[in-house]
Design a protein around this motif. Structure first.
Motif, PDB file in Angstrom:
ATOM      1  N   ILE A 196     -11.348 -15.255  -5.081  1.00 20.04           N
ATOM      2  CA  ILE A 196     -10.233 -14.998  -6.128  1.00 20.04           C
ATOM      3  C   ILE A 196      -9.472 -16.064  -6.585  1.00 20.04           C
ATOM      4  O   ILE A 196      -9.127 -17.057  -5.786  1.00 20.04           O
ATOM      5  CB  ILE A 196      -9.124 -14.137  -5.091  1.00 20.04           C
ATOM      6  CG1 ILE A 196      -9.944 -12.742  -4.750  1.00 20.04           C
ATOM      7  CG2 ILE A 196      -8.085 -13.719  -6.084  1.00 20.04           C
ATOM      8  CD1 ILE A 196      -8.990 -11.826  -3.987  1.00 20.04           C
ATOM      9  N   THR A 197      -9.332 -16.239  -7.749  1.00 22.39           N
ATOM     10  CA  THR A 197      -8.732 -17.776  -8.336  1.00 22.39           C
ATOM     11  C   THR A 197      -7.138 -17.491  -8.340  1.00 22.39           C
ATOM     12  O   THR A 197      -6.675 -16.509  -7.967  1.00 22.39           O
ATOM     13  CB  THR A 197      -9.126 -17.713  -9.695  1.00 22.39           C
ATOM     14  OG1 THR A 197      -8.624 -16.730 -10.746  1.00 22.39           O
ATOM     15  CG2 THR A 197     -10.758 -17.521  -9.891  1.00 22.39           C
ATOM     16  N   SER A 255       0.895  -1.293  -0.030  1.00 14.57           N
ATOM     17  CA  SER A 255       0.033   0.025  -0.095  1.00 14.57           C
ATOM     18  C   SER A 255       0.947   1.285   0.099  1.00 14.57           C
ATOM     19  O   SER A 255       1.765   1.462   0.904  1.00 14.57           O
ATOM     20  CB  SER A 255      -0.855   0.189   1.199  1.00 14.57           C
ATOM     21  OG  SER A 255      -1.815   1.132   1.284  1.00 14.57           O
ATOM     22  N   VAL A 256       0.650   2.024  -0.931  1.00 15.14           N
ATOM     23  CA  VAL A 256       1.519   3.580  -1.002  1.00 15.14           C
ATOM     24  C   VAL A 256       0.490   4.384  -1.698  1.00 15.14           C
ATOM     25  O   VAL A 256      -0.553   3.983  -2.293  1.00 15.14           O
ATOM     26  CB  VAL A 256       2.786   3.180  -2.154  1.00 15.14           C
ATOM     27  CG1 VAL A 256       3.553   2.318  -1.408  1.00 15.14           C
ATOM     28  CG2 VAL A 256       2.360   2.869  -3.503  1.00 15.14           C
ATOM     29  N   LEU A 288      -1.541 -10.854  -9.395  1.00 15.89           N
ATOM     30  CA  LEU A 288      -1.250  -9.912  -8.403  1.00 15.89           C
ATOM     31  C   LEU A 288       0.199 -10.123  -8.081  1.00 15.89           C
ATOM     32  O   LEU A 288       1.031  -9.001  -7.871  1.00 15.89           O
ATOM     33  CB  LEU A 288      -2.149 -10.160  -7.109  1.00 15.89           C
ATOM     34  CG  LEU A 288      -3.619  -9.597  -7.275  1.00 15.89           C
ATOM     35  CD1 LEU A 288      -4.333  -9.586  -6.227  1.00 15.89           C
ATOM     36  CD2 LEU A 288      -3.834  -8.204  -8.154  1.00 15.89           C
ATOM     37  N   THR A 289       0.421 -11.167  -7.713  1.00 17.12           N
ATOM     38  CA  THR A 289       2.009 -11.237  -7.163  1.00 17.12           C
ATOM     39  C   THR A 289       3.211 -11.250  -8.443  1.00 17.12           C
ATOM     40  O   THR A 289       3.895 -10.608  -8.150  1.00 17.12           O
ATOM     41  CB  THR A 289       2.073 -12.834  -6.704  1.00 17.12           C
ATOM     42  OG1 THR A 289       1.789 -13.511  -7.631  1.00 17.12           O
ATOM     43  CG2 THR A 289       1.354 -13.037  -5.581  1.00 17.12           C
ATOM     44  N   GLU A 305      -2.398  -4.867  -1.955  1.00 19.56           N
ATOM     45  CA  GLU A 305      -3.678  -4.789  -1.142  1.00 19.56           C
ATOM     46  C   GLU A 305      -4.696  -4.165  -1.540  1.00 19.56           C
ATOM     47  O   GLU A 305      -6.033  -4.501  -1.883  1.00 19.56           O
ATOM     48  CB  GLU A 305      -3.253  -4.092   0.248  1.00 19.56           C
ATOM     49  CG  GLU A 305      -2.492  -5.143   1.089  1.00 19.56           C
ATOM     50  CD  GLU A 305      -2.235  -4.388   2.436  1.00 19.56           C
ATOM     51  OE1 GLU A 305      -1.673  -5.302   3.329  1.00 19.56           O
ATOM     52  OE2 GLU A 305      -2.235  -3.309   2.499  1.00 19.56           O
ATOM     53  N   HIS A 306      -4.569  -3.142  -2.435  1.00 16.50           N
ATOM     54  CA  HIS A 306      -5.585  -2.477  -3.331  1.00 16.50           C
ATOM     55  C   HIS A 306      -6.241  -2.887  -4.288  1.00 16.50           C
ATOM     56  O   HIS A 306      -7.567  -2.864  -4.583  1.00 16.50           O
ATOM     57  CB  HIS A 306      -4.873  -0.838  -3.685  1.00 16.50           C
ATOM     58  CG  HIS A 306      -4.648  -0.146  -2.693  1.00 16.50           C
ATOM     59  ND1 HIS A 306      -5.588   0.922  -2.099  1.00 16.50           N
ATOM     60  CD2 HIS A 306      -3.353   0.029  -1.901  1.00 16.50           C
ATOM     61  CE1 HIS A 306      -4.785   1.552  -1.262  1.00 16.50           C
ATOM     62  NE2 HIS A 306      -3.664   1.192  -0.925  1.00 16.50           N
ATOM     63  N   ASP A 307      -5.302  -3.867  -4.943  1.00 19.78           N
ATOM     64  CA  ASP A 307      -6.005  -4.717  -5.941  1.00 19.78           C
ATOM     65  C   ASP A 307      -6.654  -5.913  -5.358  1.00 19.78           C
ATOM     66  O   ASP A 307      -7.506  -6.439  -5.856  1.00 19.78           O
ATOM     67  CB  ASP A 307      -4.674  -5.221  -7.020  1.00 19.78           C
ATOM     68  CG  ASP A 307      -4.222  -4.346  -7.967  1.00 19.78           C
ATOM     69  OD1 ASP A 307      -4.921  -3.170  -8.070  1.00 19.78           O
ATOM     70  OD2 ASP A 307      -3.460  -4.604  -8.547  1.00 19.78           O
ATOM     71  N   VAL A 308      -6.149  -6.228  -4.171  1.00 19.70           N
ATOM     72  CA  VAL A 308      -7.028  -7.636  -3.572  1.00 19.70           C
ATOM     73  C   VAL A 308      -8.301  -7.083  -3.391  1.00 19.70           C
ATOM     74  O   VAL A 308      -9.597  -7.666  -3.519  1.00 19.70           O
ATOM     75  CB  VAL A 308      -6.201  -7.969  -2.382  1.00 19.70           C
ATOM     76  CG1 VAL A 308      -7.000  -8.874  -1.609  1.00 19.70           C
ATOM     77  CG2 VAL A 308      -4.884  -8.804  -2.732  1.00 19.70           C
ATOM     78  N   LEU A 309      -8.651  -5.536  -2.517  1.00 18.74           N
ATOM     79  CA  LEU A 309      -9.615  -5.107  -2.351  1.00 18.74           C
ATOM     80  C   LEU A 309     -10.677  -5.052  -3.600  1.00 18.74           C
ATOM     81  O   LEU A 309     -11.879  -5.022  -3.722  1.00 18.74           O
ATOM     82  CB  LEU A 309      -9.550  -3.841  -1.569  1.00 18.74           C
ATOM     83  CG  LEU A 309      -8.924  -4.144  -0.221  1.00 18.74           C
ATOM     84  CD1 LEU A 309      -8.572  -2.498   0.431  1.00 18.74           C
ATOM     85  CD2 LEU A 309      -9.790  -4.746   0.778  1.00 18.74           C
ATOM     86  N   ARG A 310      -9.979  -4.621  -4.754  1.00 20.30           N
ATOM     87  CA  ARG A 310     -10.824  -4.300  -5.981  1.00 20.30           C
ATOM     88  C   ARG A 310     -11.348  -5.614  -6.272  1.00 20.30           C
ATOM     89  O   ARG A 310     -12.934  -5.632  -6.777  1.00 20.30           O
ATOM     90  CB  ARG A 310      -9.924  -3.903  -7.137  1.00 20.30           C
ATOM     91  CG  ARG A 310     -10.423  -3.628  -8.232  1.00 20.30           C
ATOM     92  CD  ARG A 310      -9.575  -3.283  -9.481  1.00 20.30           C
ATOM     93  NE  ARG A 310      -8.273  -4.107  -9.537  1.00 20.30           N
ATOM     94  CZ  ARG A 310      -8.172  -5.352 -10.051  1.00 20.30           C
ATOM     95  NH1 ARG A 310      -9.393  -6.028 -10.740  1.00 20.30           N
ATOM     96  NH2 ARG A 310      -6.941  -5.940 -10.063  1.00 20.30           N
TER      97      ARG A 310
END
Length: 707
Positions: free
Chosen positions: A242-243, A50-51, A250-251, A61-66
């Motif tokens: 999330i698949t 997170s930045v 993401l990683t 984390e932002h993409d996970v929340l999306r």
């Protein structure tokens, strides 16, 4: 080193790459209808998770929340801050959720946890001069940095006798270690590696993985207030949907380097492509002596961090950049102003330069620090330099800025870093101001033991490409080039020049001399076996212990005779080359045989250890203390004249005399001191100190003599 693991992947294998909605229960759906938005506390500076980027949040984390939002319909309102503010806000119920929280039993009263979405090993980071790190016990008595409120803070305090220093950000903590304000810090590798590369730090390495009973890895989870159990189950169902393909994307994007290439992002206009076709080779100016950033090497080749970036630009833009040979930065500035080159490869924006240059975004940030002689105390800021002569490279950006902000500083302009550091070493100026990366590089390679970084200006240097004002099309091209370099490419370049190191530098010749042929062969055979068994870390620990044994007196823990001989040789060579005087203080425990005869050898050993403890407490940080033999001890005193040497010797004599030793009461010492003279060898210097020691004994002991 353990690879980070996504613990939820096993269950995720049951799902395909769909964006199907999570199956919510009637109770969960009713909650969602009443509360369509959840407030979540997120860290403002927690790379790469997170930045703040371009005014909004970005990161893993932002993409996970999306994805959770897409799969559940739940929206998130993000509130940013540092961890020491975010955790109390979450605990008091001011926000519904918090990101990046790790499981602790004492937090279960105010937290409902999701399953972890990422786990990371936690490491101890140290400076290059820390010495061997073999375990948590090596931090005893040290100043250790942690992020305020981090989940392992109490465990660390309980596991080791350390002085913990809390920091709000990774940048502040890392900078404190680099500048010697703390001795070590504890944090995960993912966060710190990005800070080190971004800031171009060169003197930090990994000591080892943090090993505390009951503490494994840092597990990142979302925490939810306990009065909202439906919210917790909704978020967890979103994570479960999330698949595996989405997790891998993401990683790959945030943790393993982006896969998109440069040309996919750097979309040149037809005008820009035409410019490159017609311009031919583009002449660039560099600083010819500014490592690890850039220089011309002995063969005249352009090397360093910026050189690797420009090699990348050449390949992706299908054009050629031609470095203009110069001898100094001043020559490079004059060449650009005269129109003999089109851009600076690496430069900082200043008001004066903006009159004739246009700047791209920065691709390197590095702090500005102060280098002085090694015996200077730590400098708290630029105000401490008032009335002192300070060397600074002519025409450097920070020279311009410092003249404006600190008009009372006596700045002495020099042609390059070598000229400035030579003036510091020779006593012509008090200090030199430059970038941490370049000064650190020079101190490690050319000025070891003579100079050190003793102050922080509190300022940083942000550098990008600077293009002549009359080349606007070229500026647009270079802006796209800098902005489009992938994270993977940045890591490859930075890791080449600025790396986080795990290994210790081992003197194998010394290991051979001390331990002998048989042990070396045994360890070599053990190395092969342990590598095959996946236990390389055990061997590294054995080597580090062997290295420590090779240079340390077993009883007292100070340098042994072998190491003292090495340091004496090094100091003598420096004195012969640079004329930097040093001295030695030779101490003998008075009537030590009587102590052994009366109390026994065990008590004698205890007395020697306590004797060394007193010496340690009263020597300077730059002094080298060791056991010369039996009850004799030697202090090697760099940068010392006769007054300094005698002051130290008298201080040591008084400290010993006034100390009550635990089992023998009062002990005294006789001391002989001597300074290095031209033509001396270590043997002749020690001979004079030994003669002075016997003179002190003839005077009745408990005294100091000088020759």
């Amino acid at each position: 080193m353990k690879n980070a693991l996504l613990l939820g992947w096993i269950s995720l294998l049951l799902f395909s790459g769909s964006l199907q909605a999570a199956p919510l229960s009637p109770e969960e759906q009713a909650f969602l209808d009443r509360h369509p938005t959840a407030t979540i506390a997120m860290m403002v500076d927690h790379p790469p998770f997170s930045v703040i980027r371009d005014g909004s949040g970005a990161g893993f984390e932002h993409d996970v929340l999306r994805l959770v939002s897409e799969k559940t319909g739940l929206e998130f309102r993000k509130e940013f801050g540092v961890w020491s503010d975010a955790l109390p806000r979450f605990r008091s119920g001011q926000v519904d959720m918090i990101a990046s929280i790790s499981y602790r039993e004492d937090r279960t009263g105010f937290t409902l946890y999701t399953e972890p979405y990422y786990t990371i090993p936690v490491f101890v980071f140290v400076r290059d001069d820390f010495g061997a790190y073999t375990g948590i016990e090596d931090l005893a008595g040290r100043k250790v940095g942690v992020i305020e409120g981090i989940f392992y803070e109490a465990d660390l305090r309980q596991a080791a006798d350390v002085e913990l220093r809390g920091f709000e950000t990774y940048q502040e903590m890392t900078r404190a270690l680099v500048l010697g304000q703390i001795d070590a810090f504890v944090q995960n590798l993912t966060n710190i590696n990005q800070v080190i590369q971004r800031r171009a730090y060169t003197n930090i390495r990994i000591g080892g993985e943090l090993k505390i009973p009951g503490l494994a890895e840092e597990d990142l989870r979302f925490g939810i207030n306990p009065d909202k159990p439906e919210l917790r189950s909704i978020v967890q169902k979103g994570l479960d949907e999330i698949t595996l393909t989405e997790w891998e994307a993401l990683t790959s994007k945030w943790l393993a380097g982006r896969q998109n290439g440069f040309l996919q992002d750097a979309r040149l206009t037809e005008e820009e492509r035409a410019y490159l076709r017609e311009a031919g080779p583009i002449d660039i100016c560099i600083d010819p002596n500014w490592m690890p950033f850039e220089r011309f090497d002995t063969h005249g080749d352009y090397v360093g961090i910026s050189a690797d970036y420009f090699e990348l630009f050449e390949k992706t833009l299908s054009t050629r950049f031609r470095p203009l040979p110069t001898a100094t930065w001043t020559e490079s500035v004059d060449a650009l102003k005269a129109g003999r080159c089109d851009l600076f490869s690496l430069a900082m924006r200043t008001p004066e330069r903006e009159k004739y240059l246009e700047f791209t975004d920065s691709y390197i940030e590095t702090p500005l620090v102060i280098a002085t002689k090694a015996d200077v105390a730590f400098i708290t800021g630029l105000d401490d330099l008032q009335g002192r002569k300070i060397a600074i490279p002519a025409l450097y950006a920070f020279a311009e800025l410092l003249k404006d902000d600190y008009p009372d500083l006596e700045l002495i302009e020099v042609t390059d870093i070598d000229g400035g550091l030579d003036m510091v070493r020779d006593g012509e100026v008090f200090g030199y101001i430059g970038t941490l990366a370049t000064i650190g590089y020079k101190l490690q390679t050319e000025y070891t033991g003579e100079l050190r970084i003793t102050g922080d200006t509190g300022k940083s240097w942000d550098m990008g490409v600077a293009v002549r004002e009359d080349r606007p099309v070229l500026h647009g091209i270079m802006q796209k080039a800098v902005a489009s370099v992938t994270d993977e490419q940045k890591r490859a370049i930075n890791n080449k020049w600025i790396s986080v190191r795990y290994e210790e530098r081992i003197d194998y010749m010394l290991l051979w001399q001390v331990i002998g042929f048989f042990i070396v062969v045994l360890l070599a055979g053990l190395f092969v076996y342990l590598r095959q068994s996946g236990l390389k870390r055990q061997l590294e620990e054995a080597y580090r212990r062997a290295e420590r044994l090779a240079v340390t007196d077993k009883l007292t823990g100070v340098c042994n005779r072998h190491r003292l001989d090495e340091v004496l040789g090094e100091e003598a060579r420096k004195a012969e080359r640079y004329g930097d005087v040093f001295g030695v203080v030779l101490l003998d425990v008075d009537h030590f045989k009587r102590i052994n005869d009366r109390f026994g050898h065990r008590t004698g050993d205890i007395a020697l250890k306590e004797f060394v403890d007193v010496l340690r407490e009263n020597c300077r940080q730059t002094d080298v203390l060791g056991r010369w033999g039996g009850e004799e001890f030697l202090v090697i005193v760099p940068h010392a004249d006769q007054t300094t040497l005698l002051t130290l010797a008298k201080k040591l004599r008084t400290a010993i005399e006034t100390t009550s030793f635990s089992e023998v009461g009062q002990v005294t010492t006789s001391i002989g001191a001597s300074l290095y003279h031209d033509g001396d060898t270590p043997d002749t210097l020690i001979k004079r100190a030994d003669d002075a020691l016997y003179e002190a004994k003839r005077q009745g002991r408990n005294s100091v003599a000088f020759r």
